[in-house]
Design a protein around this motif. Structure first.
Motif, PDB file in Angstrom:
ATOM      1  N   VAL A   1       0.821  -1.207   0.000  1.00  0.00           N
ATOM      2  CA  VAL A   1       0.000   0.000   0.000  1.00  0.00           C
ATOM      3  C   VAL A   1       0.859   1.263   0.000  1.00  0.00           C
ATOM      4  N   LEU A   2       1.791   1.343   0.951  1.00  0.00           N
ATOM      5  CA  LEU A   2       2.559   2.575   1.114  1.00  0.00           C
ATOM      6  C   LEU A   2       3.792   2.649   0.221  1.00  0.00           C
ATOM      7  N   GLY A   3       4.544   1.574   0.159  1.00  0.00           N
ATOM      8  CA  GLY A   3       5.783   1.589  -0.619  1.00  0.00           C
ATOM      9  C   GLY A   3       5.537   1.596  -2.118  1.00  0.00           C
ATOM     10  N   THR A   4       4.927   0.534  -2.595  1.00  0.00           N
ATOM     11  CA  THR A   4       4.699   0.411  -4.037  1.00  0.00           C
ATOM     12  C   THR A   4       3.592   1.340  -4.529  1.00  0.00           C
ATOM     13  N   GLY A   5       2.459   1.332  -3.852  1.00  0.00           N
ATOM     14  CA  GLY A   5       1.322   2.134  -4.304  1.00  0.00           C
ATOM     15  C   GLY A   5       1.483   3.618  -4.079  1.00  0.00           C
ATOM     16  N   PHE A   6       1.539   4.016  -2.812  1.00  0.00           N
ATOM     17  CA  PHE A   6       1.584   5.440  -2.486  1.00  0.00           C
ATOM     18  C   PHE A   6       2.870   6.105  -2.970  1.00  0.00           C
ATOM     19  N   CYS A   7       4.020   5.577  -2.551  1.00  0.00           N
ATOM     20  CA  CYS A   7       5.296   6.206  -2.944  1.00  0.00           C
ATOM     21  C   CYS A   7       5.529   6.107  -4.448  1.00  0.00           C
ATOM     22  N   GLY A   8       5.109   4.989  -5.042  1.00  0.00           N
ATOM     23  CA  GLY A   8       5.267   4.836  -6.485  1.00  0.00           C
ATOM     24  C   GLY A   8       4.472   5.863  -7.276  1.00  0.00           C
ATOM     25  N   ALA A   9       3.289   6.189  -6.791  1.00  0.00           N
ATOM     26  CA  ALA A   9       2.460   7.187  -7.482  1.00  0.00           C
ATOM     27  C   ALA A   9       2.818   8.613  -7.081  1.00  0.00           C
ATOM     28  N   LEU A  10       3.321   8.786  -5.869  1.00  0.00           N
ATOM     29  CA  LEU A  10       3.694  10.119  -5.412  1.00  0.00           C
ATOM     30  C   LEU A  10       4.935  10.618  -6.136  1.00  0.00           C
ATOM     31  N   THR A  11       5.929   9.776  -6.250  1.00  0.00           N
ATOM     32  CA  THR A  11       7.169  10.177  -6.906  1.00  0.00           C
ATOM     33  C   THR A  11       7.028   9.975  -8.407  1.00  0.00           C
ATOM     34  N   THR A  12       7.866  10.671  -9.170  1.00  0.00           N
ATOM     35  CA  THR A  12       7.695  10.623 -10.610  1.00  0.00           C
ATOM     36  C   THR A  12       9.006  10.833 -11.355  1.00  0.00           C
ATOM     37  N   TYR A  13       9.556   9.736 -11.827  1.00  0.00           N
ATOM     38  CA  TYR A  13      10.777   9.820 -12.620  1.00  0.00           C
ATOM     39  C   TYR A  13      10.472  10.357 -14.020  1.00  0.00           C
ATOM     40  N   SER A  14       9.323  10.018 -14.553  1.00  0.00           N
ATOM     41  CA  SER A  14       8.994  10.470 -15.907  1.00  0.00           C
ATOM     42  C   SER A  14       8.826  11.983 -15.970  1.00  0.00           C
ATOM     43  N   THR A  15       8.168  12.565 -14.986  1.00  0.00           N
ATOM     44  CA  THR A  15       8.007  14.015 -14.982  1.00  0.00           C
ATOM     45  C   THR A  15       9.343  14.706 -14.749  1.00  0.00           C
ATOM     46  N   PHE A  16      10.156  14.150 -13.848  1.00  0.00           N
ATOM     47  CA  PHE A  16      11.507  14.674 -13.634  1.00  0.00           C
ATOM     48  C   PHE A  16      12.283  14.682 -14.952  1.00  0.00           C
ATOM     49  N   SER A  17      12.229  13.587 -15.696  1.00  0.00           N
ATOM     50  CA  SER A  17      12.945  13.491 -16.971  1.00  0.00           C
ATOM     51  C   SER A  17      12.411  14.486 -17.989  1.00  0.00           C
ATOM     52  N   TYR A  18      11.098  14.553 -18.099  1.00  0.00           N
ATOM     53  CA  TYR A  18      10.469  15.478 -19.048  1.00  0.00           C
ATOM     54  C   TYR A  18      10.826  16.930 -18.726  1.00  0.00           C
ATOM     55  N   GLU A  19      10.702  17.299 -17.448  1.00  0.00           N
ATOM     56  CA  GLU A  19      10.983  18.685 -17.074  1.00  0.00           C
ATOM     57  C   GLU A  19      12.458  19.043 -17.284  1.00  0.00           C
TER      58      GLU A  19
END
Length: 119
Positions: free
Chosen positions: A62-80
């Motif tokens: 719930v917290l590690g994979t789900g919450f943290c996975g959706a909260l953080t964003t490598y794709s947006t970091f890369s795009y920006e």
């Protein structure tokens, strides 16, 4: 069942990422992606904390994979970062990479140390 737990965490993490990003970015008059940096560093610290705690598979899903996975964003970091470089803000692009890597790893280490201190 695990897939549903991951989806539940992600259903909370993704909107929180969006709202936090918009809130933080609206406070800065800069092209630097402060909002994305903020959610990525916070998520890294939380994941470091979770990694250091004796958490069961349900909490990790719930917290590690789900919450943290959706909260953080490598794709947006890369795009920006790419967008900054393409628009001629190469210094900001380089600082985004440096700050994201250093702060993210540092935050994960702080989370892990906090977990060890409380365990």
């Amino acid at each position: 069942m695990t897939v549903l737990l991951v989806a539940l965490g992600a259903a909370i993490g993704a909107p929180m990422r969006y709202l936090t990003d918009r809130f933080v970015q609206s406070r800065h008059d800069s092209v630097f992606p402060w909002g994305t940096l903020t959610v990525n560093v916070f998520g890294s610290m939380l994941l470091g904390l979770l990694a250091g705690l004796p958490a069961n598979a349900t909490v990790t899903a719930v917290l590690g994979t789900g919450f943290c996975g959706a909260l953080t964003t490598y794709s947006t970091f890369s795009y920006e970062t790419l967008r900054l470089a393409q628009n001629g803000a190469r210094f900001y692009a380089a600082m985004n990479v440096l700050a994201s890597v250093v702060a993210g790893l540092g935050a994960a280490a702080v989370g892990l140390l906090l977990a060890q201190a409380f365990s």
